[in-house]
Design an enzyme around this catalytic site. Sequence first.
Site, PDB file in Angstrom:
ATOM      1  N   SER A 166     -41.836  45.801  55.201  1.00 52.15           N
ATOM      2  CA  SER A 166     -43.511  45.749  55.533  1.00 52.15           C
ATOM      3  C   SER A 166     -43.525  44.557  56.761  1.00 52.15           C
ATOM      4  CB  SER A 166     -44.271  45.234  54.483  1.00 52.15           C
ATOM      5  OG  SER A 166     -45.299  44.783  54.701  1.00 52.15           O
ATOM      6  N   TYR A 215     -46.090  39.216  47.547  1.00 55.77           N
ATOM      7  CA  TYR A 215     -45.754  40.717  48.221  1.00 55.77           C
ATOM      8  C   TYR A 215     -44.696  40.528  49.487  1.00 55.77           C
ATOM      9  CZ  TYR A 215     -46.393  45.075  50.648  1.00 55.77           C
ATOM     10  OH  TYR A 215     -46.171  46.258  51.338  1.00 55.77           O
TER      11      TYR A 215
HETATM   12  P1  NAP Z   1     -49.364  54.340  47.191  1.00 58.41           P
HETATM   13  O1  NAP Z   1     -50.094  55.200  47.837  1.00 58.41           O
HETATM   14  O2  NAP Z   1     -50.100  53.151  46.520  1.00 58.41           O
HETATM   15  O3  NAP Z   1     -48.249  54.893  46.314  1.00 58.41           O
HETATM   16  C1  NAP Z   1     -47.284  54.193  45.483  1.00 58.41           C
HETATM   17  C2  NAP Z   1     -46.263  55.072  44.795  1.00 58.41           C
HETATM   18  O4  NAP Z   1     -45.409  54.233  44.198  1.00 58.41           O
HETATM   19  C3  NAP Z   1     -46.925  55.865  43.788  1.00 58.41           C
HETATM   20  O5  NAP Z   1     -46.145  57.142  43.817  1.00 58.41           O
HETATM   21  C4  NAP Z   1     -46.563  55.405  42.501  1.00 58.41           C
HETATM   22  O6  NAP Z   1     -46.426  56.191  41.377  1.00 58.41           O
HETATM   23  C5  NAP Z   1     -45.274  54.575  42.701  1.00 58.41           C
HETATM   24  N1  NAP Z   1     -45.010  53.441  41.793  1.00 58.41           N
HETATM   25  C6  NAP Z   1     -45.563  52.193  41.970  1.00 58.41           C
HETATM   26  N2  NAP Z   1     -45.059  51.653  40.918  1.00 58.41           N
HETATM   27  C7  NAP Z   1     -44.152  52.268  40.261  1.00 58.41           C
HETATM   28  C8  NAP Z   1     -43.183  51.770  39.472  1.00 58.41           C
HETATM   29  N3  NAP Z   1     -42.963  50.777  38.770  1.00 58.41           N
HETATM   30  N4  NAP Z   1     -42.280  52.684  39.123  1.00 58.41           N
HETATM   31  C9  NAP Z   1     -42.099  53.816  39.958  1.00 58.41           C
HETATM   32  N5  NAP Z   1     -42.899  54.449  40.911  1.00 58.41           N
HETATM   33  C10 NAP Z   1     -43.876  53.536  41.054  1.00 58.41           C
HETATM   34  O7  NAP Z   1     -48.499  53.365  48.266  1.00 58.41           O
HETATM   35  P2  NAP Z   1     -47.966  53.386  49.622  1.00 58.41           P
HETATM   36  O8  NAP Z   1     -49.089  52.919  50.532  1.00 58.41           O
HETATM   37  O9  NAP Z   1     -47.606  54.833  49.918  1.00 58.41           O
HETATM   38  O10 NAP Z   1     -46.571  52.477  49.829  1.00 58.41           O
HETATM   39  C11 NAP Z   1     -45.287  52.921  49.823  1.00 58.41           C
HETATM   40  C12 NAP Z   1     -44.233  51.725  50.338  1.00 58.41           C
HETATM   41  O11 NAP Z   1     -44.708  51.344  51.431  1.00 58.41           O
HETATM   42  C13 NAP Z   1     -44.718  50.397  49.234  1.00 58.41           C
HETATM   43  O12 NAP Z   1     -43.392  50.063  48.858  1.00 58.41           O
HETATM   44  C14 NAP Z   1     -45.541  49.607  50.053  1.00 58.41           C
HETATM   45  O13 NAP Z   1     -45.224  48.354  49.697  1.00 58.41           O
HETATM   46  C15 NAP Z   1     -45.165  49.982  51.612  1.00 58.41           C
HETATM   47  N6  NAP Z   1     -46.062  49.479  52.524  1.00 58.41           N
HETATM   48  C16 NAP Z   1     -47.042  50.249  52.491  1.00 58.41           C
HETATM   49  C17 NAP Z   1     -48.191  49.928  53.359  1.00 58.41           C
HETATM   50  C18 NAP Z   1     -49.539  50.411  53.588  1.00 58.41           C
HETATM   51  O14 NAP Z   1     -50.247  49.948  54.538  1.00 58.41           O
HETATM   52  N7  NAP Z   1     -49.684  51.441  52.763  1.00 58.41           N
HETATM   53  C19 NAP Z   1     -47.730  48.810  54.450  1.00 58.41           C
HETATM   54  C20 NAP Z   1     -46.447  48.389  54.573  1.00 58.41           C
HETATM   55  C21 NAP Z   1     -45.581  48.671  53.374  1.00 58.41           C
HETATM   56  P3  NAP Z   1     -47.642  55.986  40.262  1.00 58.41           P
HETATM   57  O15 NAP Z   1     -49.050  56.476  40.713  1.00 58.41           O
HETATM   58  O16 NAP Z   1     -47.269  56.983  39.282  1.00 58.41           O
HETATM   59  O17 NAP Z   1     -47.827  54.596  39.756  1.00 58.41           O
END
Ligand code: NAP
Length: 249
Positions: A142, A155
């Site tokens: 990130s 985070y």
């Molecule tokens: P998201 O839409 O909230 O989806 C999160 C996913 O992770 C879901 O499939 C969730 O499953 C799973 N998850 C969460 N905790 C878990 C656990 N303990 N064990 C197994 N699965 C788990 O998130 P996203 O925005 O796609 O983010 C994906 C990655 O990108 C993350 O690492 C995040 O930090 C990173 N990121 C995101 C952004 C952004 O702006 N969105 C920016 C920078 C980095 P459940 O629903 O079943 O819990």
Amino acid sequence: MFTFTNSVALITGGSRGIGRAVARAFTSAGGTVAINYHQDHEAAESAVGDIVANGGRAQAWSADVANRSAVRDMVAAIRDTFGRIDYVVTSAGIWSANRLVEFNEERFESTLRTNIHGTLWPILEAQSALAAARGAIVTIGSTAGQRGEDDYSPYALSKGGVHALTKSLAVELAPEIRVNCVAPGWVRTDMTDDALTGERVSRALRGIPLGRIAEPEDLAGPILFLLSEHARHITGEILNVNGGSVLCG
Ligand code: NAP
């Protein structure tokens, strides 16, 4: 452009957001996906249904990535089902505010456990399968891990850790397995839905030279590239996919 026929990818957090877009793109390129999720069965079923309806092959496994034995069991089940694991994308993660003035220790620890341990355990447990396949790993970092993030210091710490882990493992796992990281900025997913409303959107946009908030699909191409043969001489890289908001490696 990418072909992943006869290969299998484990995508943690593959039921929603970035992971789901990667799962969809990987299967469109001919691969099979093992979708990991934690609690939201409905989202996982929907992700699998979407892929199968489009002619792809996918199955979902629930496991808390922070729990090593649950991850070990999941990896064994995936190998039993599909016979191999060629790629791992560690997209499972959580983002929760934790200001120093009202610091919540439990939230601090769950952030580190999910984002750091939850990146390491799938890699460790799938390592032998990946080495046999001469595979590749993409972790998700990130901009927060590069420049810090006020009110979200745990985070930012966890994502800085993911970047460091990526570089360390890239050397340790070479030459059999390549390990790279994609570092997104703002991406419109469930994670950021509440944060990206009203005036906060314009504030976010002011920090993004390309003038747009990313969609999950914007991350899928760069991640597939890093998994693919086109990236065969790239390892230990932190690839910025952030519209120019942070310009460092
Ligand atoms: P998201 O839409 O909230 O989806 C999160 C996913 O992770 C879901 O499939 C969730 O499953 C799973 N998850 C969460 N905790 C878990 C656990 N303990 N064990 C197994 N699965 C788990 O998130 P996203 O925005 O796609 O983010 C994906 C990655 O990108 C993350 O690492 C995040 O930090 C990173 N990121 C995101 C952004 C952004 O702006 N969105 C920016 C920078 C980095 P459940 O629903 O079943 O819990």
